[in-house]
Structures are given as structure tokens and as C-alpha cells.
Design an enzyme around this catalytic site. Structure first.
Site, mmCIF file in Angstrom:
data_model
loop_
_atom_site.group_PDB
_atom_site.id
_atom_site.type_symbol
_atom_site.label_atom_id
_atom_site.label_comp_id
_atom_site.label_asym_id
_atom_site.label_seq_id
_atom_site.Cartn_x
_atom_site.Cartn_y
_atom_site.Cartn_z
ATOM 1 C CG HIS A 21 -4.221 -93.612 -54.109
ATOM 2 N ND1 HIS A 21 -4.369 -94.204 -54.879
ATOM 3 C CD2 HIS A 21 -3.602 -92.693 -53.812
ATOM 4 C CE1 HIS A 21 -2.739 -93.534 -55.506
ATOM 5 N NE2 HIS A 21 -2.361 -92.763 -54.570
ATOM 6 C CD GLU A 46 -4.437 -90.942 -56.568
ATOM 7 O OE1 GLU A 46 -5.423 -90.578 -56.142
ATOM 8 O OE2 GLU A 46 -3.814 -91.189 -57.453
HETATM 9 O O1 LIG Z 1 3.056 -93.603 -52.269
HETATM 10 P P1 LIG Z 1 1.566 -93.318 -51.321
HETATM 11 O O2 LIG Z 1 1.717 -92.530 -50.111
HETATM 12 O O3 LIG Z 1 0.810 -94.752 -51.532
HETATM 13 O O4 LIG Z 1 1.125 -92.003 -52.651
HETATM 14 C C1 LIG Z 1 1.601 -92.681 -54.416
HETATM 15 C C2 LIG Z 1 0.932 -91.268 -54.784
HETATM 16 O O5 LIG Z 1 -0.411 -90.809 -54.702
HETATM 17 C C3 LIG Z 1 -0.731 -90.587 -55.490
HETATM 18 O O6 LIG Z 1 -2.196 -89.577 -55.534
HETATM 19 C C4 LIG Z 1 -0.333 -88.552 -55.050
HETATM 20 O O7 LIG Z 1 -0.573 -87.406 -56.119
HETATM 21 C C5 LIG Z 1 1.632 -89.100 -55.960
HETATM 22 O O8 LIG Z 1 2.373 -87.944 -55.223
HETATM 23 C C6 LIG Z 1 1.842 -90.232 -54.344
HETATM 24 O O9 LIG Z 1 3.181 -90.100 -54.946
#
Ligand SMILES: O=P(O)(O)OC[C@H]1O[C@@H](O)[C@H](O)[C@@H](O)[C@@H]1O
Length: 281
Positions: A155, A258
Site C-alpha cells: 500500500h 498499491e
Molecule cells: O485507513 P486504512 O485502513 O489504512 O485504509 C486506507 C485506504 O486504503 C486503501 O487501500 C483503500 O482502498 C481505502 O478504501 C482506504 O481508505
């Protein structure tokens, strides 16, 4: 004199961190989450890290490269968003290699809610001679008889000078699941993705090269092996306001691209292996 290659384990406020560097680049990897929090190539910071990120192991780190495993988002059996790998301290999977330089981290065995498979996971983080950052992920189904499936994403949060001038290229002709439109499947027809409001899309069938540009400049380039999907995400104004670990205007300075396998899970038979690579420069 070029800086010699180096890999060392240090402690930062009680957290174990591996520092890698060579003549062209440097990187920092927290053992908590096997999380790359910093990557600087030729003096340019490539990864965004929130000023409000928890760096004490109390919550997943906001920024850098969280490892989403064994589930991306809610796409799997687990209630916990993005799986448990970003919330546990990984183990060193061998001696640090100062020559490459690189580190191998191993997801520790453990009990987790909604999950009863033995799935081994290793993440090798390395710097190539030209300063390219390499994340090499391998997964092993350690079950003796059962198949097991998982989804995953690296990510990555990329720095960008101005989100309103930022474009992602390489995705034209693919389709995406729009997570902001109830999962509608949309064909990507413009040649570049823009960020005029919140964007949260799972692109599938992505090419091996994706570029992040700002104005006329190439900001970062990703090269993917095996990862066949990519999430593109920026929270924009409203969503950022609701995120306690992100300053209100920080969304202007990053974009998440990601590399993932998220649309169709990977299914591994008993004893089988899977491997995927992300290169960033
Ligand atoms: O707040 P987190 O759990 O780290 O996620 C952040 C974002 O991660 C992304 O990968 C998702 O597609 C989003 O929907 C999400 O809001």
C-alpha cells in the site's frame, strides 16, 4: 568517495528499524509491519509519511509502504481492514546483507481472529546499485492438506508536490472497481488518472509499469511482477478530516498506488509458493 553499502539494525524510540543505504539511496524498514517508512533516492524522498503517524506499534503506520496481508481491505474473511500483517512485529529472516544491501523479514506465526491457516510470508527489501527500491514478497502455504487463499497489497504512499497536478499513467484500457460507487466496474478511458475529488479504485489487469507524474515531471515509477491489480487512492478533503493520524491538508502531498492481488484472491494448494515483486525508482 561513494557512500559504502550498509545495512544495520537500530532502535528508534524503542522500535526496531533496519536502515539500508548505498551510494544512490537509503531506506528505513520498521520490523513492526515490515513497514518501509522511508525511501530516498538521489536526495529525493519518494515515500510520504504522515506527521501524525503512530510510530510506537500502537496502530498501523500511516504512510510509507504498509503490507496488507492476508487480506486487502475487506476482501476476505477477516473483519480487520487490510489483514493483520501491518499490525504485528515481523522477525528478521536471516543476517542483514550490507553488500546488496537488503533485509529479509518473516511474518511470525500467531493466532488471529477469523483466520486459521498457516501461511508463511517473507518480505525482502533491497536497494539495487542504481538506488531502485525492491520489495520482494513470497508466500508459502504451510498447510499439509488444505488449499488456502489470500489477497494482498503493498500500500505505497508516494510523495507528490501537488496532487491537483498529479497524474497516474499506464492504466488506460484497464477496468476498475470504484469503491466510492458501491463497487461499480468502470472502464478507464482517459490516458491519465486525475485527483479532483476522492479517488478509491481497484484497477485490474494492470501493466508492469505505472508512472506517477506531476505537471511535466516524472515523480516515481513502479515496476510490478505478478501483482496484477493496483489500488489508486487519495482521500481528498472530507475523508482526511476523519483520519486522526493524517493532518487535514496532507492529502495534497501524496498519492497511493498499491500493487496488489485483490480482485481475485490467490489460491495456493498445500505446500505451494507464490512470489511478487515491486520496484520503485
Ligand atoms: O485507513 P486504512 O485502513 O489504512 O485504509 C486506507 C485506504 O486504503 C486503501 O487501500 C483503500 O482502498 C481505502 O478504501 C482506504 O481508505
Amino acid at each position: 568517495m561513494p557512500r559504502p553499502s550498509m545495512a544495520e539494525l537500530i532502535h528508534v524510540d524503542g522500535m526496531q528499524v533496519v536502515r539500508l543505504s548505498n551510494a544512490e539511496a537509503s531506506a528505513e524498514v520498521y520490523l513492526y509491519g515490515a513497514h518501509v517508512t522511508s525511501y530516498v533516492r538521489r536526495g529525493v524522498p519518494k515515500l510520504f509519511l504522515s506527521d501524525l503517524a503512530a510510530l510506537d506499534g500502537s496502530a498501523p503506520i500511516r504512510g510509507g509502504i504498509p503490507v496488507c496481508f492476508p487480506q486487502f481491505g475487506k476482501r476476505g474473511p477477516m473483519a480487520v481492514q487490510h489483514g493483520f500483517a501491518r499490525r504485528v512485529v515481523w522477525e528478521l529472516g536471516g543476517a542483514l546483507d550490507a553488500a546488496t544491501p537488503s533485509v529479509v523479514l518473516r511474518l511470525p506465526p500467531g493466532e488471529h481472529a477469523d483466520w486459521d491457516y498457516r501461511l508463511g510470508c517473507l518480505l525482502k527489501v533491497a536497494l539495487e546499485v542504481d538506488g531502485t527500491l525492491v520489495c520482494h514478497m513470497t508466500v508459502h502455504n504451510e498447510e499439509s492438506e488444505r488449499a488456502c487463499s489470500f489477497s494482498t497489497a503493498l500500500h505505497a504512499y508516494f510523495c507528490t508536490p501537488d496532487i491537483e497536478k498529479t497524474r497516474i499513467s499506464g492504466l488506460q484500457g484497464t477496468t476498475y472497481i470504484d469503491q466510492l460507487a458501491g463497487g461499480a466496474v468502470v472502464e478507464e478511458y482517459p490516458d491519465k488518472v486525475e485527483f479532483l475529488s476522492e479517488v478509491d479504485r481497484i484497477y485490474s489487469g494492470v501493466p508492469s509499469k505505472i508512472m506517477i507524474e506531476c505537471g511535466d515531471n516524472l515523480v516515481s515509477e513502479l515496476e510490478l511482477e505478478t501483482f496484477c491489480d493496483a489500488i489508486v487512492w487519495n482521500p481528498h478533503v472530507e475523508k482526511s478530516r476523519g483520519m486522526a493520524d493524517l493532518p487535514d491538508d496532507a492529502w495534497k502531498g501524496f498519492v497511493c498506488v498499491e500493487p496488489a492481488v485483490a480482485v481475485q484472491p490467490v489460491v495456493l494448494g498445500a505446500g505451494e509458493h507464490w512470489a511478487a515483486i515491486l520496484r520503485i525508482r
